[in-house]
Each structure stands twice: as C-alpha cells, then as structure tokens.
Design a protein around this motif. Structure first.
Motif, PDB file in Angstrom:
ATOM      1  N   GLY A 184      -0.284  31.956  42.406  1.00  0.00           N
ATOM      2  CA  GLY A 184       0.360  32.790  41.384  1.00  0.00           C
ATOM      3  C   GLY A 184      -0.074  34.247  41.467  1.00  0.00           C
ATOM      4  O   GLY A 184       0.741  35.163  41.294  1.00  0.00           O
ATOM      5  N   MET A 185      -1.365  34.478  41.722  1.00  0.00           N
ATOM      6  CA  MET A 185      -1.847  35.850  41.886  1.00  0.00           C
ATOM      7  C   MET A 185      -1.156  36.544  43.059  1.00  0.00           C
ATOM      8  O   MET A 185      -0.769  37.716  42.968  1.00  0.00           O
ATOM      9  N   TRP A 186      -0.986  35.806  44.149  1.00  0.00           N
ATOM     10  CA  TRP A 186      -0.363  36.404  45.338  1.00  0.00           C
ATOM     11  C   TRP A 186       1.104  36.727  45.079  1.00  0.00           C
ATOM     12  O   TRP A 186       1.595  37.779  45.496  1.00  0.00           O
ATOM     13  N   GLN A 187       1.811  35.842  44.405  1.00  0.00           N
ATOM     14  CA  GLN A 187       3.214  36.120  44.096  1.00  0.00           C
ATOM     15  C   GLN A 187       3.346  37.305  43.145  1.00  0.00           C
ATOM     16  O   GLN A 187       4.275  38.113  43.270  1.00  0.00           O
ATOM     17  N   TRP A 188       2.419  37.417  42.201  1.00  0.00           N
ATOM     18  CA  TRP A 188       2.437  38.575  41.309  1.00  0.00           C
ATOM     19  C   TRP A 188       2.212  39.858  42.097  1.00  0.00           C
ATOM     20  O   TRP A 188       2.870  40.875  41.854  1.00  0.00           O
ATOM     21  N   PHE A 189       1.294  39.820  43.033  1.00  0.00           N
ATOM     22  CA  PHE A 189       1.022  41.001  43.850  1.00  0.00           C
ATOM     23  C   PHE A 189       2.224  41.347  44.722  1.00  0.00           C
ATOM     24  O   PHE A 189       2.588  42.527  44.856  1.00  0.00           O
ATOM     25  N   LEU A 190       2.856  40.338  45.303  1.00  0.00           N
ATOM     26  CA  LEU A 190       4.021  40.608  46.141  1.00  0.00           C
ATOM     27  C   LEU A 190       5.180  41.175  45.327  1.00  0.00           C
ATOM     28  O   LEU A 190       6.023  41.906  45.861  1.00  0.00           O
TER      29      LEU A 190
END
Length: 359
Positions: A184-190
């Motif tokens: 979820g953190m990575w998708q938010w960053f992307l």
C-alpha cells in the motif's frame, strides 16, 4: 579601439561554455550532497533503524507473500516472520557474546603470545606483548584518582543502552509495518507520478527491492557456508574456541571483504597461540580456501549474479559506510549501493540508452 571592442564581444568557446554549465551543476550537486550528509549525521539512529527494517523486510518478504497467496492474514505471517528473525538474531548475538565473554581470557592470551613472538622477532614493541594484568593502571592498582563512580561515568553507558533499545524497537516495528503495509505504501508513492515516469519509478523500485532481498539472503547462505566449513576445519585441526570462531565468522561475513578477513585473522592468531606457526599456517590456508569457494562458487550460485557490484565498489562502500556510521554503515552501505545500482541500471535500460563506452 574598434578591434578591441570586437574582441571583447566575441563569444566564448563552446568547450568553455559546456565546462561552465557542467561545473555549475556539479557544484550545486556537491552542496546538496553536503547538506544531505549533514542531515543524515544528525538523524543517524532513525536512518539506521529504517534501513535495517528494510533489510529485514526484504529477507522475510518472499515467505510473507507465499503465505498471503495461501490465505494467511498478512499481519499474522508478518508478525511470525519478525518474531522469528528477532529470536534468531537476538539468540545468535547473545550466545556469541556469552561465549566470547567466557573465553575472553584465552583469546587475550593467544593475542599476547603472538604479539610477544612478533615483538621479539621484529625488535619492536607491539600491542598485547606485555603480559601485565594491571592494564596500565599503575603499580598500586589504584588506576585513578579515586575509586568512586561519578554520575557522568554512568550516564554515557545508560544513554548508549537507551539508544540501542530505541533503535531495536524502531527496527522491529518498521520491519513489521513494511511487511504488512509495504504494498500500500508503494502504491501511494507511485500515485504521485504519472505516465512514463510512473512506470520507470515502479520498475526501478522493484529492481532495487529484488536486489536488496537477494543480496541479504545470498549473503546469509555464504556466511553460513563459511562458518560451517571453517568451524569444521578448526575442529579437525584441534584449534581451541572453534565454535566461537565459527560464530564470529558467520556474523563478521555480513561486513563484506573486511569482516571475513578480520574473523579469519582472529582464527589464525588463536591457532598460533595454541599450536604455533604450523597450526597458524594450516588455519590461514583453510580460511583462504573456504572464503574463495564461498565468494567464487557459492555466492554466484545463490545470488545468481544479481549483485551489480564489483570487488572495488564493495570495498569502497564498506569503507565509506564504516567511516560515516561505524559498524552499522559497514553493514548497510553495500546492499544500499547494490540496490541503487540496480535501480539506475533498470532505468538506463528501459530508456534504451547506449552504454557509456564500448559496443
């Protein structure tokens, strides 16, 4: 006068213009790096906790994903993996510390014996050559102006212990959060990027993450191979403290090149102190052969050539990390350099850029 004015108005050479432009960018980059280095020095504890948490998450991530695909709640598998890592690392550290503390007099005697022999052979005074047990505190054994302990003497160790406890808690908590909420953190960053940039960032990040996890897992296998092989050889040769030296070899192998060399040197010194020059030579040959097999055979097979670094880069990264952050930097800088190199190479290849030199 007209000729002089025309000369002043003549444009600067192209090479000078390009050099000035590049020099200005490099100057800005140097200032930025200097500022970031100063900031990193002030928040070393937090950065080390975050980076170690990432390393632990990278090690445990494949098993957590495997359990997730089979319906196990992510927080359950992540908690189990973090607990397993905590027990394994804490148990290994406490066990090694207890063994070293118990056998420290024997290690000290080995160092003193070898240092005394080298001192007599070379004609110079080397550390540990003296067998005096007073530690240089003086003939009366007072060792100081008073026998009391001030509050300042206790504050330093207490502060260090508190910082280590905070760092350990942060590391475990962050590793758990990375494992549970990492996707979820990575998708938010992307989501902060778009188009081709988003694809590049995603591909580079995944390449760096894969390299980070592969490096730590592969290094663990190599360290285990070195420890078992060298420990077994020391037992066969009758060298004392064989199990302690094997555990030291395992832990030291996480500091590439330098750590393995130091652990091997300690084994040679102990062998010399217990069995003389012949035993030390045999142990030195054993250490060199085992470490070469580990580096040239086991490591490429385990990592499958996924470590995009050569020996020079590894040595520079270890040295730079040790100078900046001590042991923590020596542990962290190589995997971070490998991840950054993998990310840069992935971005370079995706854009179809030609190599800097050669075909």
């Amino acid at each position: 006068m007209a000729i002089e004015e025309d000369a002043h108005k003549a444009p600067a050479p192209a090479w000078l213009t390009r050099s000035a432009a590049i020099g200005g960018r490099l100057l800005v980059l140097a200032v930025l790096v200097w500022l970031l280095a100063g900031l990193a020095a002030k928040v070393t504890l937090l950065l080390v906790a975050v980076l170690v948490g990432l390393l632990l998450a990278g090690v445990a991530s494949p098993l957590v994903q495997w359990a997730d695909r089979r319906g196990v709640p992510r927080w359950v598998s992540a908690g189990a993996m973090v607990l397993l890592l905590l027990v394994a690392l804490g148990g290994a550290a406490l066990g090694l510390a207890a063994r070293i503390a118990d056998q420290l007099p024997q290690l000290r005697d080995s160092f003193r014996s070898m240092s005394a022999d080298l001192s007599s052979g070379l004609g110079i005074e080397l550390p540990w050559a003296s067998s005096s047990g007073n530690g240089g505190s003086g003939g009366d054994g007072s060792g100081g102006s008073s026998g009391g302990t001030s509050a300042g003497d206790l504050l330093g160790p207490a502060q260090t212990a508190a910082e280590l406890a905070i760092a350990g808690f942060l590391t475990i908590a962050l590793a758990f959060l990375f494992l549970t909420s990492g996707p979820g953190m990575w998708q938010w960053f992307l989501g902060k990027f778009g188009g081709r940039v988003r694809e590049d960032v995603d591909a580079a990040g995944r390449a760096g993450w894969a390299t980070l996890g592969a490096y730590v897992r592969g290094l663990t296998v190599v360290a285990l191979f070195d420890a078992v092989a060298i420990g077994g050889g020391l037992l066969l040769l009758g060298v004392p403290l064989a199990l302690t030296l094997a555990a030291l070899q395992f832990l030291a192998s996480y500091i590439p090149t330098i750590g393995a060399f130091v652990a091997g040197a300690v084994a040679v010194v102990v062998a010399y102190g217990s069995g003389g020059l012949g035993s030390a030579v045999l142990v030195a040959v054993l250490v060199v052969v085992v470490q070469q097999i580990g580096n040239d055979v086991v490591e490429p097979w385990v990592m499958k050539n996924r470590l995009p670094l050569n020996a020079v880069t590894v040595l520079v990264a270890v040295t730079a990390g040790g100078l900046l952050w001590g042991i923590a930097g020596a542990l962290l800088f190589v995997p971070l350099t490998a991840a950054a190199t993998a990310m840069a190479r992935e971005t370079w290849v995706r854009h179809g850029s030609p190599p800097l030199a050669g075909a």
